[in-house]
Design a protein around this motif. Sequence first.
Motif, PDB file in Angstrom:
ATOM      1  N   UNK A  54     -68.104 -18.552  98.255  1.00 13.21           N
ATOM      2  CA  UNK A  54     -68.795 -19.414  99.221  1.00 13.21           C
ATOM      3  C   UNK A  54     -68.348 -20.870  99.044  1.00 13.21           C
ATOM      4  N   UNK A  55     -68.161 -21.560 100.151  1.00 13.37           N
ATOM      5  CA  UNK A  55     -67.682 -22.947 100.038  1.00 13.37           C
ATOM      6  C   UNK A  55     -68.758 -23.856  99.453  1.00 13.37           C
ATOM      7  N   UNK A  56     -68.309 -24.782  98.591  1.00 13.93           N
ATOM      8  CA  UNK A  56     -69.223 -25.760  98.011  1.00 13.93           C
ATOM      9  C   UNK A  56     -69.219 -26.991  98.904  1.00 13.93           C
ATOM     10  N   UNK A  61     -68.768 -31.088  94.905  1.00 14.29           N
ATOM     11  CA  UNK A  61     -67.508 -30.701  94.276  1.00 14.29           C
ATOM     12  C   UNK A  61     -66.779 -31.939  93.759  1.00 14.29           C
ATOM     13  N   UNK A  62     -66.752 -33.016  94.554  1.00 11.31           N
ATOM     14  CA  UNK A  62     -66.066 -34.235  94.135  1.00 11.31           C
ATOM     15  C   UNK A  62     -66.723 -34.850  92.910  1.00 11.31           C
ATOM     16  N   UNK A  63     -68.059 -34.840  92.851  1.00  8.65           N
ATOM     17  CA  UNK A  63     -68.762 -35.413  91.710  1.00  8.65           C
ATOM     18  C   UNK A  63     -68.442 -34.613  90.448  1.00  8.65           C
ATOM     19  N   UNK A  64     -68.462 -33.284  90.541  1.00  5.80           N
ATOM     20  CA  UNK A  64     -68.151 -32.443  89.381  1.00  5.80           C
ATOM     21  C   UNK A  64     -66.706 -32.649  88.952  1.00  5.80           C
ATOM     22  N   UNK A  68     -65.559 -34.252  85.396  1.00  2.53           N
ATOM     23  CA  UNK A  68     -64.707 -33.437  84.528  1.00  2.53           C
ATOM     24  C   UNK A  68     -63.460 -34.228  84.124  1.00  2.53           C
ATOM     25  N   UNK A  69     -62.887 -34.983  85.064  1.00  2.00           N
ATOM     26  CA  UNK A  69     -61.719 -35.810  84.746  1.00  2.00           C
ATOM     27  C   UNK A  69     -62.081 -36.891  83.739  1.00  2.00           C
ATOM     28  N   UNK A  70     -63.214 -37.540  83.948  1.00  2.00           N
ATOM     29  CA  UNK A  70     -63.650 -38.597  83.036  1.00  2.00           C
ATOM     30  C   UNK A  70     -63.899 -38.022  81.642  1.00  2.00           C
ATOM     31  N   UNK A  71     -64.533 -36.856  81.570  1.00  2.00           N
ATOM     32  CA  UNK A  71     -64.797 -36.230  80.268  1.00  2.00           C
ATOM     33  C   UNK A  71     -63.492 -35.883  79.565  1.00  2.00           C
ATOM     34  N   UNK A  72     -62.512 -35.412  80.311  1.00  2.00           N
ATOM     35  CA  UNK A  72     -61.220 -35.072  79.714  1.00  2.00           C
ATOM     36  C   UNK A  72     -60.516 -36.317  79.189  1.00  2.00           C
TER      37      UNK A  72
END
Length: 85
Positions: A54-56, A61-64, A68-72
């Motif tokens: 199912x599409x998010x 999606x952009x916030x996640x 995730x990029x910032x955490x990495x």
Amino acid sequence: MEEINLIEESIKFMFLGMGVVFAFLAIMILILKAQGIILTKIFPQEEKKVVNVPPMSNHNHNVKSESAKIAAIVATVQHHKNLKG
């Protein structure tokens, strides 16, 4: 005594060598293609099943993705600092 033209002989050997290499590569390509055809007949690939996801919503999606990029990035910098001591 017969005089030998070295340039003519070298050109003959050059074309002979290039012809042998070209023939070898052409035969190798044909053998590999035949091998690929034979192997795909013996071991056919299974069809991949498509799973409907199912599409998010784009915002969620952009916030996640951003977090995730910032955490990495933070984890990478912290790891680099720990390696330096």
